[in-house]
Design an enzyme around this catalytic site. Structure first.
Site, PDB file in Angstrom:
ATOM      1  N   TYR A 260       1.898  11.735   7.856  1.00  0.00           N
ATOM      2  CA  TYR A 260       2.954  11.270   6.944  1.00  0.00           C
ATOM      3  C   TYR A 260       2.641   9.890   6.374  1.00  0.00           C
ATOM      4  O   TYR A 260       3.467   8.975   6.443  1.00  0.00           O
ATOM      5  CB  TYR A 260       4.294  11.203   7.668  1.00  0.00           C
ATOM      6  CG  TYR A 260       4.937  12.517   8.047  1.00  0.00           C
ATOM      7  CD1 TYR A 260       4.409  13.740   7.644  1.00  0.00           C
ATOM      8  CD2 TYR A 260       6.087  12.531   8.817  1.00  0.00           C
ATOM      9  CE1 TYR A 260       5.009  14.934   8.010  1.00  0.00           C
ATOM     10  CE2 TYR A 260       6.700  13.721   9.179  1.00  0.00           C
ATOM     11  CZ  TYR A 260       6.156  14.916   8.785  1.00  0.00           C
ATOM     12  OH  TYR A 260       6.758  16.092   9.159  1.00  0.00           O
TER      13      TYR A 260
ATOM     14  N   ASP B   4      11.563  11.461  14.396  1.00  0.00           N
ATOM     15  CA  ASP B   4      10.518  12.458  14.192  1.00  0.00           C
ATOM     16  C   ASP B   4       9.552  11.993  13.107  1.00  0.00           C
ATOM     17  O   ASP B   4       9.968  11.661  11.987  1.00  0.00           O
ATOM     18  CB  ASP B   4      11.155  13.783  13.776  1.00  0.00           C
ATOM     19  CG  ASP B   4      10.119  14.876  13.580  1.00  0.00           C
ATOM     20  OD1 ASP B   4       9.684  15.453  14.585  1.00  0.00           O
ATOM     21  OD2 ASP B   4       9.742  15.121  12.416  1.00  0.00           O
TER      22      ASP B   4
ATOM     23  N   SER C 160       5.238  23.750  16.076  1.00  0.00           N
ATOM     24  CA  SER C 160       6.027  23.770  14.852  1.00  0.00           C
ATOM     25  C   SER C 160       5.533  24.886  13.937  1.00  0.00           C
ATOM     26  O   SER C 160       4.329  24.985  13.676  1.00  0.00           O
ATOM     27  CB  SER C 160       5.922  22.429  14.108  1.00  0.00           C
ATOM     28  OG  SER C 160       6.634  22.465  12.888  1.00  0.00           O
TER      29      SER C 160
ATOM     30  N   PRO D  48      17.464  21.077   7.618  1.00  0.00           N
ATOM     31  CA  PRO D  48      18.771  21.739   7.770  1.00  0.00           C
ATOM     32  C   PRO D  48      19.603  21.700   6.497  1.00  0.00           C
ATOM     33  O   PRO D  48      20.530  22.497   6.335  1.00  0.00           O
ATOM     34  CB  PRO D  48      19.439  20.945   8.899  1.00  0.00           C
ATOM     35  CG  PRO D  48      18.814  19.586   8.809  1.00  0.00           C
ATOM     36  CD  PRO D  48      17.379  19.857   8.442  1.00  0.00           C
TER      37      PRO D  48
END
Length: 319
Positions: A51, A46, A144, A200
């Site tokens: 980025y 991902d 997203s 997460p």
């Protein structure tokens, strides 16, 4: 490693995010982490056009690897190199051309709208995504951090236009950030979107590396300027006290706290994968071992009780 379906794709339950590895001066680090990912069976990588140099670094690390063995997920929305950003047809096409070049591939498996763009008609955005799918430039598209109404609207519009629906939603989701549970996850399930959860581990907070009453260790994410901005809502002593108990719970089940946190996400209804960030191979080996871990109802109940009163679950916070 276990795999789950996302549209026509088979993706690893644990995916590797590249937000932490976005600089060419860290290429050796990226190479080592990506090599470890492949060894562990991770096939979902991902990244995003915004980025930094992450796409180029990922491309270099995957050089020589059979393209059919891995899944590239990248994103579009935020500005880069002086662009205005957004989800206009012009910006999406320019971003995709750039991403294909930087990634060194002829197609993108999953293109994600990094955020919702209220300034552009949704029909324009859905239309350009459908155009890219028809051309074979992307295989699927997703969203997203969209709200439930935005997801519902996108699916209805895709049906009306007779084009493919989005196949995924990528929300922030972990044991202490459960905002998506109120409306977003049910909307995804109603409309057949897989959930690819990011953070997460709550940016590392759930690994038990941060201790109450002590400053963040040197070199950790929380010690940096960006981490201080993005982690402040959870980097509190009352949270860290509970994380220490969470780590003990994990140990009693022969898991590390990171493995328990990732397994919790993967045990939630509708979740397809959890995307983790890693700067060292040993971190990724630890994280990947969470795949296939099934948590019994008693453990899930203990986790709920452990973080009671500290969970962020305000549905108005999505968007």
């Amino acid at each position: 490693m276990r795999y789950r379906r996302l549209g026509s794709l088979s993706v690893s339950e644990v995916g590797l995010g590249t937000w932490l590895n976005a600089s060419s001066d860290r290429q050796a680090e990226v190479d080592a982490v990506v090599a470890t990912a492949l060894e562990q069976g991770v096939n979902l990588f991902d990244t995003a056009d915004s980025y930094g140099e992450a796409q180029e670094c990922l491309s270099a690390a995957l050089r020589g690897v059979d393209r059919d063995t891995y899944v590239i997920s990248t994103k579009v929305y935020f500005p880069y190199s002086g662009t205005s950003g957004g989800l206009s047809r012009k910006h999406v096409l320019a971003s995709v051309r750039r991403s294909l070049s930087q990634l060194g591939v002829d197609h993108i498996d999953l293109l994600t709208a990094h955020r919702f763009d209220p300034a552009v008609p949704l029909a324009e955005t859905i239309g350009v995504f459908a155009e890219l799918v028809r051309a074979g430039t992307i295989r699927h598209y997703g969203v997203s951090e969209w709200t439930a109404p935005q997801i519902e609207q996108a699916c209805r519009l895709a049906d009306e236009l007779g084009v493919p629906r989005p196949v995924s939603n990528q929300p922030q989701y972990n044991v202490v950030w459960r905002v998506p549970e109120g409306e977003v996850l049910p909307a995804c399930q109603r409309n057949g979107l897989g959930v690819v959860a990011f953070w997460p581990l709550a940016q590392g907070i759930l690994t038990n590396k941060y201790r109450p009453g002590r400053p963040p260790p040197t070199g950790t994410r929380a010690a940096g300027e960006v981490g201080q901005q993005t982690m402040s809502a959870l980097l509190l002593d009352e949270v860290l006290d509970r994380v220490e108990l969470f780590a003990r719970l994990a140990a009693r089940r022969d898991l590390t706290p990171a493995q328990l946190a990732i397994a919790w996400v993967l045990n939630r209804p509708g979740v397809t994968a959890a995307v983790v960030g890693a700067t060292r191979p040993e971190q990724l080996r630890d994280n990947a071992a969470a795949s296939g871990v099934r948590l019994d109802p008693a453990t899930l109940e203990l986790i709920d009780k452990l973080f009671a009163g500290l969970v962020h679950d305000d549905v108005t916070a999505t968007g």
